[in-house]
Write a protein that holds these residues in place. Structure first.
Motif, mmCIF file in Angstrom:
data_model
loop_
_atom_site.group_PDB
_atom_site.id
_atom_site.type_symbol
_atom_site.label_atom_id
_atom_site.label_comp_id
_atom_site.label_asym_id
_atom_site.label_seq_id
_atom_site.Cartn_x
_atom_site.Cartn_y
_atom_site.Cartn_z
ATOM 1 N N LEU A 1 33.337 46.701 30.178
ATOM 2 C CA LEU A 1 33.329 45.234 30.220
ATOM 3 C C LEU A 1 33.659 44.650 28.852
ATOM 4 C CD1 LEU A 1 30.360 44.527 32.613
ATOM 5 C CD2 LEU A 1 32.690 43.631 32.855
ATOM 6 N N SER A 2 33.162 45.263 27.796
ATOM 7 C CA SER A 2 33.508 44.667 26.502
ATOM 8 C C SER A 2 34.964 44.961 26.149
ATOM 9 C CB SER A 2 32.499 45.003 25.409
ATOM 10 O OG SER A 2 32.629 46.319 25.058
ATOM 11 N N PHE A 3 35.510 46.095 26.635
ATOM 12 C CA PHE A 3 36.958 46.327 26.466
ATOM 13 C C PHE A 3 37.741 45.223 27.185
ATOM 14 C CE2 PHE A 3 40.807 47.870 28.617
ATOM 15 C CZ PHE A 3 41.611 48.166 27.511
ATOM 16 N N ILE A 4 37.316 44.898 28.398
ATOM 17 C CA ILE A 4 38.005 43.859 29.177
ATOM 18 C C ILE A 4 37.967 42.529 28.420
ATOM 19 C CG2 ILE A 4 37.736 42.443 31.285
ATOM 20 C CD1 ILE A 4 37.071 45.071 32.776
ATOM 21 N N LYS A 5 36.805 42.211 27.908
ATOM 22 C CA LYS A 5 36.644 40.951 27.175
ATOM 23 C C LYS A 5 37.617 40.852 25.998
ATOM 24 C CE LYS A 5 32.490 38.446 25.918
ATOM 25 N NZ LYS A 5 31.035 38.589 25.920
ATOM 26 N N GLU A 6 37.796 41.978 25.298
ATOM 27 C CA GLU A 6 38.629 42.018 24.094
ATOM 28 C C GLU A 6 40.124 42.091 24.371
ATOM 29 O OE1 GLU A 6 38.291 42.028 20.496
ATOM 30 O OE2 GLU A 6 36.492 41.149 21.400
ATOM 31 N N HIS A 7 40.505 42.860 25.406
ATOM 32 C CA HIS A 7 41.916 43.260 25.520
ATOM 33 C C HIS A 7 42.632 42.794 26.782
ATOM 34 C CE1 HIS A 7 41.749 46.115 22.088
ATOM 35 N NE2 HIS A 7 40.487 46.278 22.483
ATOM 36 N N ILE A 8 41.896 42.274 27.753
ATOM 37 C CA ILE A 8 42.478 42.042 29.081
ATOM 38 C C ILE A 8 42.336 40.562 29.440
ATOM 39 C CG2 ILE A 8 42.126 42.650 31.556
ATOM 40 C CD1 ILE A 8 43.161 45.028 29.863
ATOM 41 N N ASN A 9 43.350 40.005 30.147
ATOM 42 C CA ASN A 9 43.164 38.616 30.600
ATOM 43 C C ASN A 9 43.363 38.450 32.111
ATOM 44 O OD1 ASN A 9 45.970 38.667 30.812
ATOM 45 N ND2 ASN A 9 46.250 37.723 28.790
ATOM 46 N N ARG A 10 43.588 39.553 32.817
ATOM 47 C CA ARG A 10 43.683 39.476 34.277
ATOM 48 C C ARG A 10 43.075 40.761 34.843
ATOM 49 N NH1 ARG A 10 47.457 40.907 38.406
ATOM 50 N NH2 ARG A 10 47.364 39.389 40.102
ATOM 51 N N VAL A 11 42.205 40.610 35.841
ATOM 52 C CA VAL A 11 41.568 41.791 36.425
ATOM 53 C C VAL A 11 41.839 41.811 37.921
ATOM 54 C CG1 VAL A 11 39.322 42.823 37.005
ATOM 55 C CG2 VAL A 11 39.775 42.069 34.669
ATOM 56 N N SER A 12 42.238 42.966 38.411
ATOM 57 C CA SER A 12 42.512 43.121 39.835
ATOM 58 C C SER A 12 41.442 44.062 40.412
ATOM 59 C CB SER A 12 43.919 43.717 39.986
ATOM 60 O OG SER A 12 44.143 44.041 41.325
ATOM 61 N N ILE A 13 40.637 43.536 41.329
ATOM 62 C CA ILE A 13 39.514 44.327 41.850
ATOM 63 C C ILE A 13 39.854 44.868 43.235
ATOM 64 C CG2 ILE A 13 37.030 44.377 42.282
ATOM 65 C CD1 ILE A 13 36.675 41.921 40.588
ATOM 66 N N GLY A 14 39.720 46.177 43.403
ATOM 67 C CA GLY A 14 39.965 46.811 44.701
ATOM 68 C C GLY A 14 38.723 46.692 45.555
ATOM 69 N N LEU A 15 38.741 45.760 46.495
ATOM 70 C CA LEU A 15 37.574 45.590 47.375
ATOM 71 C C LEU A 15 37.867 46.250 48.726
ATOM 72 C CD1 LEU A 15 34.919 44.384 48.412
ATOM 73 C CD2 LEU A 15 36.129 42.223 48.811
ATOM 74 N N GLN A 16 38.899 45.815 49.386
ATOM 75 C CA GLN A 16 39.408 46.282 50.708
ATOM 76 C C GLN A 16 38.663 45.681 51.888
ATOM 77 O OE1 GLN A 16 41.988 47.225 49.682
ATOM 78 N NE2 GLN A 16 41.669 48.381 47.826
ATOM 79 N N GLY A 17 37.336 45.654 51.890
ATOM 80 C CA GLY A 17 36.620 45.052 53.029
ATOM 81 C C GLY A 17 35.256 44.576 52.578
ATOM 82 N N THR A 18 34.693 43.613 53.311
ATOM 83 C CA THR A 18 33.369 43.101 52.918
ATOM 84 C C THR A 18 32.269 43.650 53.826
ATOM 85 O OG1 THR A 18 33.456 41.136 54.339
ATOM 86 C CG2 THR A 18 34.451 40.945 52.139
ATOM 87 N N HIS A 19 32.640 44.443 54.848
ATOM 88 C CA HIS A 19 31.643 45.019 55.753
ATOM 89 C C HIS A 19 31.408 46.480 55.388
ATOM 90 C CE1 HIS A 19 33.470 41.623 57.914
ATOM 91 N NE2 HIS A 19 32.263 41.455 58.431
ATOM 92 N N GLU A 20 30.138 46.865 55.413
ATOM 93 C CA GLU A 20 29.822 48.237 54.992
ATOM 94 C C GLU A 20 30.543 49.261 55.864
ATOM 95 O OE1 GLU A 20 28.552 48.489 52.089
ATOM 96 O OE2 GLU A 20 28.102 46.353 52.072
ATOM 97 N N GLU A 21 30.710 48.950 57.171
ATOM 98 C CA GLU A 21 31.371 49.952 58.032
ATOM 99 C C GLU A 21 32.844 50.110 57.652
ATOM 100 O OE1 GLU A 21 29.736 47.127 58.818
ATOM 101 O OE2 GLU A 21 30.119 46.546 60.896
ATOM 102 N N GLU A 22 33.499 49.026 57.192
ATOM 103 C CA GLU A 22 34.902 49.159 56.732
ATOM 104 C C GLU A 22 34.947 50.035 55.478
ATOM 105 O OE1 GLU A 22 36.746 44.743 57.787
ATOM 106 O OE2 GLU A 22 35.422 44.949 56.085
ATOM 107 N N LEU A 23 34.036 49.756 54.536
ATOM 108 C CA LEU A 23 34.055 50.489 53.266
ATOM 109 C C LEU A 23 33.745 51.969 53.493
ATOM 110 C CD1 LEU A 23 32.232 47.794 51.098
ATOM 111 C CD2 LEU A 23 34.672 48.335 51.101
ATOM 112 N N ARG A 24 32.805 52.223 54.429
ATOM 113 C CA ARG A 24 32.409 53.599 54.701
ATOM 114 C C ARG A 24 33.578 54.386 55.295
ATOM 115 N NH1 ARG A 24 28.792 53.189 58.589
ATOM 116 N NH2 ARG A 24 27.620 51.686 57.369
ATOM 117 N N ILE A 25 34.227 53.810 56.305
ATOM 118 C CA ILE A 25 35.299 54.573 56.960
ATOM 119 C C ILE A 25 36.496 54.792 56.020
ATOM 120 C CG2 ILE A 25 36.636 52.722 58.122
ATOM 121 C CD1 ILE A 25 36.368 54.691 60.633
ATOM 122 N N LEU A 26 36.707 53.835 55.113
ATOM 123 C CA LEU A 26 37.801 53.985 54.144
ATOM 124 C C LEU A 26 37.470 55.019 53.061
ATOM 125 C CD1 LEU A 26 38.826 50.223 53.661
ATOM 126 C CD2 LEU A 26 40.204 51.992 54.757
#
Ligand code: SF4
Length: 383
Positions: free
Chosen positions: A111-136
């Motif tokens: 996180l402190s690396f991000i604060k210092e060096h990065i200005n855009r973050v792309s987060i891999g979520l894929q699904g908001t339901h536990e069953e989606e995340l589990r099967i993936l």
């Protein structure tokens, strides 16, 4: 004046392999990650010297740290690599610098690396339901994602992208709509909404082949997928996200500058395992052999010199992925001949069939054209 450059840095490590993934990534120990950072630095330094000699002053305006999962790298190794980039390339002050992160991997150091060096973050979520995340086979829960999203915002990142995936086994239309709404309520600046592709060589492919996706884990049928696809556009538009590419949506001014570079065929250099570059009419692909990359004993990169015909095809089928399509004057400027002279017949037919629309100096896919994008774009291949 020469156009600026984009840099892609590949980090081929993940905590564990997701069930659908065919990207170049695998778990690794800390020692391998440090050795990898050293090999990356060497590659970056060599390319930086080549650019300084052949086109001095060429600046960098986008950098993308992708993977794999760059956020599983030790923070000091990430700093080491970014210092190598800045030491060997003139990076523009307002360059877009993106890092992909996965929920559940953000340490204080990263996180402190991000604060210092990065200005855009792309987060891999894929699904908001536990069953989606589990099967993936994802390593995180939705709660983990929420914690990561908050932490990235608190680190001062004003440009966050979230990846979502439709067509997941067991996913219903209602679940997909909830996925979209929950994410838009958090207010990221950018959303990528992809459909699952079952790739050969993945556990998903084997599961599919032996008929495991049935009953509660059934894949959405074609009709449901189609409705999901249309609901994606509607829900994201209502929430203020403009579609600017087949699978990508952004709030005003937040389209990914780095990814636009790929679709506009502007030059970029890729570093790391399997990374691709487009530079001076040549596409290059780095070795995919990790052991060889770490010891410097690899062959390659593989190079493909693009002839005019291949470049014209790419200009059309990459450019038409964007909702603002391709420009007649840019085509003519680049190739010295008009788009109509090369593609007159197919353009006229697709315009007449309502697959394309013409604006001032541009031609782009209509809603119907976007729905049938693969078929429409295949017509620009000259074979
Ligand atoms: S986190 Fe991404 S790159 Fe890593 S295994 Fe999962 S899908 Fe593949």
């Amino acid at each position: 004046m020469k156009d600026s450059l984009g840099l892609y840095l590949h980090f081929p490590f993940c905590v564990r392999k997701c069930a659908y993934c065919d990207f170049l990534s695998a778990p690794a120990d800390e020692a391998a990650k440090y050795r990898y950072a050293a090999a990356l630095k060497k590659e970056i330094a060599e390319a930086g010297r080549m650019i300084a000699e052949t086109c001095p002053g060429r600046t960098v305006d986008t950098i993308f740290l992708g993977g794999g999962t760059p956020s599983v790298m030790p923070a000091d190794a990430l700093i080491f690599v970014m210092e190598a980039v800045r030491g060997h390339f003139p990076v523009e002050p307002d360059a877009e610098i993106t890092m992909e992160v996965n929920p559940g991997t953000l340490t204080e150091g990263v996180l402190s690396f991000i604060k210092e060096h990065i200005n855009r973050v792309s987060i891999g979520l894929q699904g908001t339901h536990e069953e989606e995340l589990r099967i993936l086979g994802r390593i995180h829960s939705y709660e983990d994602f929420l914690a990561s999203f908050r932490a990235v915002r608190e680190a001062g990142i004003k440009n966050i992208s979230v990846d979502l995936m439709s067509g997941v086994p067991g996913q219903t239309e209602k679940m997909w709509e909830e996925d979209l709404r929950r994410v838009t309520e958090l207010g990221p600046e950018h959303i990528s909404a992809y459909s699952l592709i079952i790739e050969e060589g993945t556990p998903f492919f084997e599961a599919y082949a032996r008929g495991a996706f049935s009953g509660k884990c059934a894949l959405p049928d074609e009709e449901t997928e189609r409705r999901m696809y249309h609901r994606t556009k509607e829900i994201l538009a209502e929430a203020g996200y403009q579609r600017y590419e087949i699978s990508n949506y952004a709030r005003d001014g937040f389209a990914s500058r780095h990814n636009l570079r790929y679709w506009e065929r502007r030059e970029y250099l890729g570093f790391g395992l399997g990374a691709a570059s487009l530079f001076g009419h040549v596409r290059r692909s780095n070795t995919r052999d990790l052991a060889g990359y770490l010891t410097g004993s690899f062959t390659g990169p593989e190079e493909e010199r693009l002839d005019t015909r291949a470049e014209m095809e790419e200009f059309m089928f990459l450019g038409l992925r964007k909702t603002d399509g391709v420009s007649f004057s840019e085509f003519e400027q680049y190739f010295g001949t008009s788009m109509e002279a090369v593609y007159g017949e197919v353009l006229a037919r697709q315009l007449a069939e309502g697959l394309l629309m013409r604006g001032e100096d541009r031609v782009f896919l209509t809603e119907r054209g976007l729905d049938l994008a693969n078929t429409v774009m295949a017509e620009y291949l000259m074979d």
